[in-house]
Design a protein around this motif. Sequence first.
Motif, PDB file in Angstrom:
ATOM      1  N   PRO A  34       1.129  -1.418  -0.185  1.00 45.03           N
ATOM      2  CA  PRO A  34      -0.273   0.254  -0.227  1.00 45.03           C
ATOM      3  C   PRO A  34       0.832   1.446  -0.043  1.00 45.03           C
ATOM      4  CG  PRO A  34      -0.938  -1.325   2.068  1.00 45.03           C
ATOM      5  CD  PRO A  34       0.099  -2.359   1.328  1.00 45.03           C
ATOM      6  N   ARG A  35       2.144   1.124   0.732  1.00 36.96           N
ATOM      7  CA  ARG A  35       3.135   2.659   0.688  1.00 36.96           C
ATOM      8  C   ARG A  35       3.424   3.166  -1.114  1.00 36.96           C
ATOM      9  NH1 ARG A  35       5.751   0.429   6.490  1.00 36.96           N
ATOM     10  NH2 ARG A  35       3.298   0.965   7.373  1.00 36.96           N
ATOM     11  N   LEU A  36       3.325   1.755  -1.208  1.00 36.59           N
ATOM     12  CA  LEU A  36       3.926   1.820  -2.683  1.00 36.59           C
ATOM     13  C   LEU A  36       3.259   2.498  -4.130  1.00 36.59           C
ATOM     14  CD1 LEU A  36       6.053  -1.664  -3.154  1.00 36.59           C
ATOM     15  CD2 LEU A  36       6.770   0.884  -3.020  1.00 36.59           C
ATOM     16  N   GLY A  37       2.302   2.679  -3.897  1.00 38.84           N
ATOM     17  CA  GLY A  37       1.277   3.235  -4.266  1.00 38.84           C
ATOM     18  C   GLY A  37       0.396   2.084  -5.213  1.00 38.84           C
ATOM     19  N   LYS A  38      -1.030   3.152  -6.358  1.00 43.48           N
ATOM     20  CA  LYS A  38      -1.645   1.742  -6.460  1.00 43.48           C
ATOM     21  C   LYS A  38      -1.053   1.214  -7.091  1.00 43.48           C
ATOM     22  CE  LYS A  38      -6.488   2.839  -9.017  1.00 43.48           C
ATOM     23  NZ  LYS A  38      -7.360   3.304  -8.854  1.00 43.48           N
ATOM     24  N   GLY A  39      -1.544  -0.172  -7.837  1.00 39.05           N
ATOM     25  CA  GLY A  39      -0.861  -0.486  -8.662  1.00 39.05           C
ATOM     26  C   GLY A  39       0.021  -1.297  -8.046  1.00 39.05           C
ATOM     27  N   ALA A  40       1.103  -1.252  -7.272  1.00 35.45           N
ATOM     28  CA  ALA A  40       2.023  -1.607  -7.244  1.00 35.45           C
ATOM     29  C   ALA A  40       2.257  -3.210  -6.900  1.00 35.45           C
ATOM     30  CB  ALA A  40       3.136  -0.945  -6.374  1.00 35.45           C
ATOM     31  N   GLN A  41       2.779  -3.909  -7.125  1.00 37.49           N
ATOM     32  CA  GLN A  41       2.716  -5.542  -6.477  1.00 37.49           C
ATOM     33  C   GLN A  41       3.936  -6.422  -6.614  1.00 37.49           C
ATOM     34  OE1 GLN A  41       0.979  -7.259 -10.240  1.00 37.49           O
ATOM     35  NE2 GLN A  41      -1.536  -6.707  -9.460  1.00 37.49           N
ATOM     36  N   VAL A  42       4.059  -6.437  -5.462  1.00 36.69           N
ATOM     37  CA  VAL A  42       5.357  -6.876  -4.468  1.00 36.69           C
ATOM     38  C   VAL A  42       5.499  -8.869  -5.320  1.00 36.69           C
ATOM     39  CG1 VAL A  42       6.727  -7.300  -3.062  1.00 36.69           C
ATOM     40  CG2 VAL A  42       6.147  -5.517  -2.540  1.00 36.69           C
ATOM     41  N   GLN A  43       7.209  -9.007  -5.491  1.00 38.37           N
ATOM     42  CA  GLN A  43       6.176 -10.527  -6.628  1.00 38.37           C
ATOM     43  C   GLN A  43       7.427 -11.182  -5.194  1.00 38.37           C
ATOM     44  OE1 GLN A  43       7.495  -7.756  -9.257  1.00 38.37           O
ATOM     45  NE2 GLN A  43       5.341  -8.530  -9.433  1.00 38.37           N
ATOM     46  N   SER A  44       8.753 -10.371  -4.442  1.00 39.72           N
ATOM     47  CA  SER A  44       8.984 -11.438  -3.304  1.00 39.72           C
ATOM     48  C   SER A  44       9.494  -9.855  -2.682  1.00 39.72           C
ATOM     49  CB  SER A  44       9.780 -12.779  -3.953  1.00 39.72           C
ATOM     50  OG  SER A  44      10.804 -12.129  -4.302  1.00 39.72           O
ATOM     51  N   VAL A  45       9.957 -10.840  -0.879  1.00 39.05           N
ATOM     52  CA  VAL A  45      10.035 -10.524  -0.816  1.00 39.05           C
ATOM     53  C   VAL A  45      11.560 -11.550   0.136  1.00 39.05           C
ATOM     54  CG1 VAL A  45      10.214  -8.901   1.617  1.00 39.05           C
ATOM     55  CG2 VAL A  45       8.699  -8.562   0.031  1.00 39.05           C
ATOM     56  N   LEU A  46      12.576 -10.668   0.050  1.00 42.82           N
ATOM     57  CA  LEU A  46      13.462 -11.832   0.890  1.00 42.82           C
ATOM     58  C   LEU A  46      14.615 -10.908   1.545  1.00 42.82           C
ATOM     59  CD1 LEU A  46      14.418 -13.510  -2.485  1.00 42.82           C
ATOM     60  CD2 LEU A  46      13.197 -14.466  -0.487  1.00 42.82           C
ATOM     61  N   LYS A  47      14.749 -11.760   2.505  1.00 37.56           N
ATOM     62  CA  LYS A  47      16.298 -11.377   3.515  1.00 37.56           C
ATOM     63  C   LYS A  47      17.280 -11.653   3.050  1.00 37.56           C
ATOM     64  CE  LYS A  47      17.237 -11.364   8.438  1.00 37.56           C
ATOM     65  NZ  LYS A  47      18.850 -10.423   8.355  1.00 37.56           N
ATOM     66  N   THR A  48      18.073 -10.191   3.209  1.00 41.13           N
ATOM     67  CA  THR A  48      19.483  -9.874   2.673  1.00 41.13           C
ATOM     68  C   THR A  48      20.866 -10.393   3.899  1.00 41.13           C
ATOM     69  OG1 THR A  48      19.960  -7.832   3.201  1.00 41.13           O
ATOM     70  CG2 THR A  48      18.810  -8.117   1.052  1.00 41.13           C
ATOM     71  N   PRO A  49      21.827 -10.284   2.975  1.00 45.48           N
ATOM     72  CA  PRO A  49      22.702 -10.788   4.196  1.00 45.48           C
ATOM     73  C   PRO A  49      23.424  -8.479   4.555  1.00 45.48           C
ATOM     74  CG  PRO A  49      23.755 -11.276   2.416  1.00 45.48           C
ATOM     75  CD  PRO A  49      22.267 -11.071   2.119  1.00 45.48           C
ATOM     76  N   TYR A  50      22.789  -8.204   3.669  1.00 49.23           N
ATOM     77  CA  TYR A  50      23.323  -6.485   4.149  1.00 49.23           C
ATOM     78  C   TYR A  50      22.450  -6.332   5.869  1.00 49.23           C
ATOM     79  CZ  TYR A  50      23.859  -8.192  -0.706  1.00 49.23           C
ATOM     80  OH  TYR A  50      23.212  -8.818  -1.470  1.00 49.23           O
ATOM     81  N   SER A  51      23.309  -5.467   6.479  1.00 48.00           N
ATOM     82  CA  SER A  51      22.612  -5.351   7.570  1.00 48.00           C
ATOM     83  C   SER A  51      21.189  -4.838   7.958  1.00 48.00           C
ATOM     84  CB  SER A  51      23.213  -3.391   7.373  1.00 48.00           C
ATOM     85  OG  SER A  51      24.347  -3.219   7.221  1.00 48.00           O
ATOM     86  N   GLY A  52      21.083  -6.137   7.975  1.00 47.87           N
ATOM     87  CA  GLY A  52      19.139  -6.435   8.006  1.00 47.87           C
ATOM     88  C   GLY A  52      18.544  -6.230   7.447  1.00 47.87           C
ATOM     89  N   LEU A  53      18.773  -5.596   6.164  1.00 45.95           N
ATOM     90  CA  LEU A  53      17.774  -4.929   5.361  1.00 45.95           C
ATOM     91  C   LEU A  53      16.793  -6.374   3.951  1.00 45.95           C
ATOM     92  CD1 LEU A  53      20.177  -2.331   3.405  1.00 45.95           C
ATOM     93  CD2 LEU A  53      17.884  -2.108   5.125  1.00 45.95           C
ATOM     94  N   TYR A  54      15.373  -5.946   3.607  1.00 47.06           N
ATOM     95  CA  TYR A  54      15.504  -6.854   3.431  1.00 47.06           C
ATOM     96  C   TYR A  54      14.749  -6.548   1.464  1.00 47.06           C
ATOM     97  CZ  TYR A  54      13.820  -9.473   7.226  1.00 47.06           C
ATOM     98  OH  TYR A  54      13.771  -9.736   8.357  1.00 47.06           O
ATOM     99  N   GLU A  55      15.204  -6.988   0.742  1.00 49.41           N
ATOM    100  CA  GLU A  55      15.079  -7.223  -0.609  1.00 49.41           C
ATOM    101  C   GLU A  55      13.852  -7.434  -1.007  1.00 49.41           C
ATOM    102  OE1 GLU A  55      15.188 -10.355  -4.289  1.00 49.41           O
ATOM    103  OE2 GLU A  55      17.770  -9.496  -3.523  1.00 49.41           O
ATOM    104  N   VAL A  56      13.135  -6.539  -1.685  1.00 47.57           N
ATOM    105  CA  VAL A  56      11.801  -6.296  -2.513  1.00 47.57           C
ATOM    106  C   VAL A  56      11.546  -6.457  -4.150  1.00 47.57           C
ATOM    107  CG1 VAL A  56       9.135  -4.862  -1.885  1.00 47.57           C
ATOM    108  CG2 VAL A  56      10.922  -5.659  -0.153  1.00 47.57           C
TER     109      VAL A  56
END
Length: 238
Positions: A34-56
């Motif tokens: 919902p924060r990415l705007g209307k129509g945005a679709q997230v294909q996947s979310v993965l945890k990365t080894p980079y300082s606790g970031l998650y790849e979207v």
Amino acid sequence: MKIISTLFGLACFFATTLAAAQTTEANIKKLIEPRLGKGAQVQSVLKTPYSGLYEVQIDGDVIYTDVNARYLFIGRVVDAQSYRDFTKERVEAITKVKFSDLPLDQAIKIVKGNGKRVIAVFEDPNCMYCKRFHKSLEDVDNITIYSFQYNILSPDSIEKSRNVWCSSNPAKAWSEVMSDGKAPPAAAAGCVAPHEKVLALGQKLKITGTPTIFFADGTRIPGAIDAKGLEQKLSTVK
């Protein structure tokens, strides 16, 4: 029995950890869309080894967020010592195609030399960068080029491409259009070019600009490159 008990405990631990990770990633997806705007679709979310970031992953691109999906990090993650571009590697991986699955019968085939090296190019007859790329191809030998006429830039792109497709020698006509600006004669009535099929294919592959170059290993390069850059890329393709 002690070994079996230990193995069972480890299995339970990993199962619990995996379940927790999946729950976190699902929660981030739910929060961030919902924060990415209307129509945005997230294909996947993965945890990365980079300082606790998650790849979207969104539409073939990658951004990053925190565990609460409160902050967005839009840019590249690069190793400060080796300058390895992790973001670029991930984008290349998720946008790969199976070259053999491309409908090559919908492309114009141009063979130079022995034609052993192969690329596919999505391009528009009104694209100046595409024409620049064709100039670069004059210095590249032993290559087969499959040109998909991806008409997205101008209303008359379809007509120009159709005239080429319906000519007696499409490969020659396309080369003349792109390298010399020489237009072929008008196509005969009733001749149908695969414009709509190529357009649908390009949209499916999330091609947003021309030229977009695909290589035999499934990787792509958006935009024109010079002969030296093309040779360097081809040398890495298995």
